[in-house]
Design an enzyme around this catalytic site. Structure first.
Site, mmCIF file in Angstrom:
data_model
loop_
_atom_site.group_PDB
_atom_site.id
_atom_site.type_symbol
_atom_site.label_atom_id
_atom_site.label_comp_id
_atom_site.label_asym_id
_atom_site.label_seq_id
_atom_site.Cartn_x
_atom_site.Cartn_y
_atom_site.Cartn_z
ATOM 1 C CG ASP A 64 -71.083 -11.254 -76.142
ATOM 2 O OD1 ASP A 64 -70.906 -11.295 -77.382
ATOM 3 O OD2 ASP A 64 -70.831 -12.223 -75.397
ATOM 4 C CG HIS A 65 -68.026 -10.616 -79.452
ATOM 5 N ND1 HIS A 65 -68.576 -11.400 -78.452
ATOM 6 C CD2 HIS A 65 -66.791 -11.120 -79.675
ATOM 7 C CE1 HIS A 65 -67.708 -12.326 -78.094
ATOM 8 N NE2 HIS A 65 -66.608 -12.176 -78.820
ATOM 9 C CG ASP A 119 -66.434 -16.877 -77.660
ATOM 10 O OD1 ASP A 119 -66.546 -15.719 -78.113
ATOM 11 O OD2 ASP A 119 -65.552 -17.198 -76.853
ATOM 12 N NE ARG A 379 -57.653 -16.617 -77.245
ATOM 13 C CZ ARG A 379 -58.792 -17.119 -77.704
ATOM 14 N NH1 ARG A 379 -59.633 -16.341 -78.357
ATOM 15 N NH2 ARG A 379 -59.080 -18.382 -77.536
ATOM 16 C CB SER A 532 -60.931 -16.337 -81.911
ATOM 17 O OG SER A 532 -62.269 -16.344 -82.326
ATOM 18 N NE ARG A 534 -61.503 -14.219 -84.554
ATOM 19 C CZ ARG A 534 -60.654 -13.293 -84.098
ATOM 20 N NH1 ARG A 534 -59.847 -12.685 -84.921
ATOM 21 N NH2 ARG A 534 -60.632 -12.970 -82.816
#
Length: 638
Positions: A64-65, A119, A379, A532, A534
């Protein structure tokens, strides 16, 4: 003892530890999710840990990213994820199926179960009564391999909702009000649990919008009860058998309390450049805008987009405005088409994007230079949109659509006289999920851009390391490891990404860190690593030789990622010491491995001839991770 809903679910999944706030606990993980931006690394790490089928009840990999395929890198990653998930027993959601959090809420959310996702917005599924927690990819890999998840037992903040939202007021305004009161670090070490009569007036999609942005509070997760509205949602999704009624005990005691009267809320906006810089939309009226973007995992439900469509029906967006719409899932897009909302949006001048994250992560649709963008996202950090000097406001779909017509920020309060109801029946079509046929003899296919991830090592017992950068408060993971459309395709190539590490706040960091052959130290202010989940924000510094990070405080997920990768996270006991350290100062430590057994670490500034006492706030298990050089090394020793 009368128990909160959070306590009940954690207790039911407790593997070890005492359920006292601040104490370390371990819980069983029922479900995991990954997305392609973090997933490639998570599955590379899984393959380093295990060759067996995943041990969870259900794990899902979403694409999806990284949807723009301007070169082979993104599709190479997708093929790797598809082949490795088939091999180890993970469901694969194909590109175009939708955003992980929206899809997981629709098709796989389970009241009373636990979900760990790579996520930070994984708590979206708290909208149906799940304990859903965002974490780094290595934690997800370990959970899929059968490991419990370790965390600090959070405090539980009870948010009592009363009243009912007025016309033009949205669930987005509820979470913006919570952010206004608590700030972006007000939820650290806490779960936000919603209860009260006002909860009954909120649909599951509205609840999901609220729990989604609980990530911006720094909270461990957020949760709503599972009740008649949840049952209605599950029936509409054809999943009535997955429903379970769950709520806190009447009269249970929360660690902290907050009360919000929904009837008193007005439309709100988070102003540049932080989600807690919240003002009434009324104060901002008349501000000229150039872009409006509606979508993201926060506000891309059928209700959100049909609300926007009805506001825009028969109208045309202002001449100065570019409007984009990104549906949260193929289901939402299909229903918009069936019910006429898609036509209304198109005829009003909206540009329809594919079902994915898109502009929210800087993957296209960057605003113009100095532009003002209204976004229904979660964000608005400086530069996250892809335009460094843009001003991004976070608003509800109502404010976004109404303002798109006016060409300026406009207040829809009491100007909207309709409510889009939750559908009683959703269109169900799961053919974009590929069910795995696990076989450890299958081969995962790795494209040339997929490089091995950097391996952590044990901290030096005695060291003298240079401070290569000194940073301010609220440094985000977007600052540490930028994630724009140009860099996202290289998320499986840490060597390349490391060149851009911390570039938004220190453009020469990578070069300086590389020059220190023995390794280096980062010094920063409050709330370091917010944003995030990440893991790349830890992997890139690891690759560049960072051994220690010293701050006033850390964001939860980033601190965990540092520990998982063997980087020692320390905080100032005396915050004034921060002011006495400069770039290029040399900091030394003796008997570091022995010092890791304690709560205080003594480090000397050799340049200033000054000694610091620093706090090491970790669990006993996290000490073992640091002493073994990170999670993968630790798991191998087990």
């Amino acid at each position: 003892m009368k128990k909160t809903l959070t306590y009940k679910i954690l207790e039911n999944h407790l593997v070890s530890g005492e359920m006292t706030p601040g104490e370390g606990i371990a819980i069983k993980i029922d479900n995991t999710l990954t997305q392609d931006s973090t997933g490639t690394m998570a599955y590379l790490q899984y393959e380093a840990i295990s060759e067996d089928k995943v041990k969870t009840k259900r794990s899902v990999a979403y694409i999806d990213h990284n949807m723009l395929q301007t070169g082979p890198e993104n599709m190479d990653d997708h093929i790797y994820i598809q082949t490795v998930t088939d091999k180890i027993g993970v469901i694969y959601s194909r590109p175009g199926n939708g955003i992980c959090h929206r899809l997981n809420l629709e098709r796989f959310s389970m009241p009373g179960e636990t979900l760990l996702g790579s996520d930070s917005h994984t708590p979206t599924c708290g909208g149906v009564g799940m304990i859903a927690i965002g974490a780094g990819g290595l934690d997800i890999a370990a959970a899929m391999a059968g490991s419990e998840y370790y965390l600090t037992m959070p405090k539980v903040v009870g948010v009592k909702l009363t009243g009912k939202l007025g016309n033009g007021v949205s669930a987005k305004d509820v979470i913006l009000e919570v952010l206004r009161r608590l700030s972006v670090k007000g939820g650290v070490g806490k779960v936000i649990e919603y209860y009260g009569e006002g909860v009954k007036s909120l649909t599951v999609s509205q609840r999901g919008s609220i729990t989604n942005m609980g990530a911006e509070l720094g909270a461990t997760t957020s949760i709503f009860p599972s009740d008649s509205e949840t049952l209605k949602f599950f029936k509409a999704q054809g999943r009535e058998d997955d429903f379970k009624e769950l709520s806190a005990d009447e009269g249970c005691v929360y660690d902290e309390n907050l009360e919000i009267n929904l009837s008193e809320l007005k439309p709100l906006a988070a102003c540049p450049h932080s989600p807690d810089n919240v003002k009434d939309v009324k104060e901002l009226e008349g501000t000229k805008i150039t872009q409006v973007s509606i979508g993201s995992c926060t506000n891309s439900s059928y209700e959100d987009l049909m609300t926007a469509a009805k506001i825009l029906k028969g109208k045309t967006i202002a001449d100065n405005v570019s409007l984009t719409i990104a549906p949260g899932s193929r289901q939402v897009l299909d229903m918009l088409s069936r019910d006429g909302g898609l036509s209304d949006l198109i005829n009003a001048g909206a540009r329809i994007l594919e079902c994915g994250c898109g502009p929210c992560i800087g993957m296209g649709q960057s605003p113009n230079s100095g532009g003002v963008s209204l976004r229904t996202f979660n964000r608005n950090f400086k530069g996250r949109s892809g335009t460094v000097d843009a001003n991004v406001y976070l608003v509800s779909p109502e404010v976004a659509a109404y303002s798109a017509i006016k060409g300026e920020i406009a207040d829809p309060y009491e100007k909207i006289d309709f409510v889009i109801e939750e559908p009683t029946e959703y269109i169900i079509n799961d053919n974009m999920f590929i069910m795995p046929k696990p076989d450890k003899n299958k081969v995962s296919v790795k494209g040339p851009n997929i490089k091995p991830f950097p391996k952590a090592s044990v901290i030096y017992d005695n060291f003298d390391l240079k401070v290569v950068t000194k940073l301010e408060d609220n440094i985000t993971t977007d600052d540490i490891m930028p994630s724009n459309a140009k860099l996202l395709p290289f998320r499986s190539n840490i060597e390349y990404l490391s060149e851009f590490c911390l570039r938004p706040v220190d453009e020469n960091f990578s070069k300086k860190a590389k020059a220190e052959e023995k390794g280096s130290i980062i010094v920063a202010g409050d709330n370091y690593g917010q944003g995030s989940s990440r893991e790349h924000a830890a992997l890139a510094p690891l690759y560049l030789g960072v051994k220690v990070v010293i701050t006033k405080s850390f964001a939860r997920i980033h601190k965990n990622n540092l520990i998982n990768n063997g980087i020692v996270p320390l905080t100032f006991i005396n915050e004034d010491d921060y002011d006495t350290i400069d770039i290029d100062d040399v900091l030394s430590a003796k008997d570091m491995l022995k010092q890791l057994d304690g709560d205080e670490i003594i480090i000397k500034n050799e340049t200033k001839n000054k000694e610091y006492k620093l706090r090491l706030e970790v669990s006993d298990r996290e000490r073992m991770l640091l002493k073994n050089g990170g999670l993968i090394n630790y798991l191998k020793t087990k």
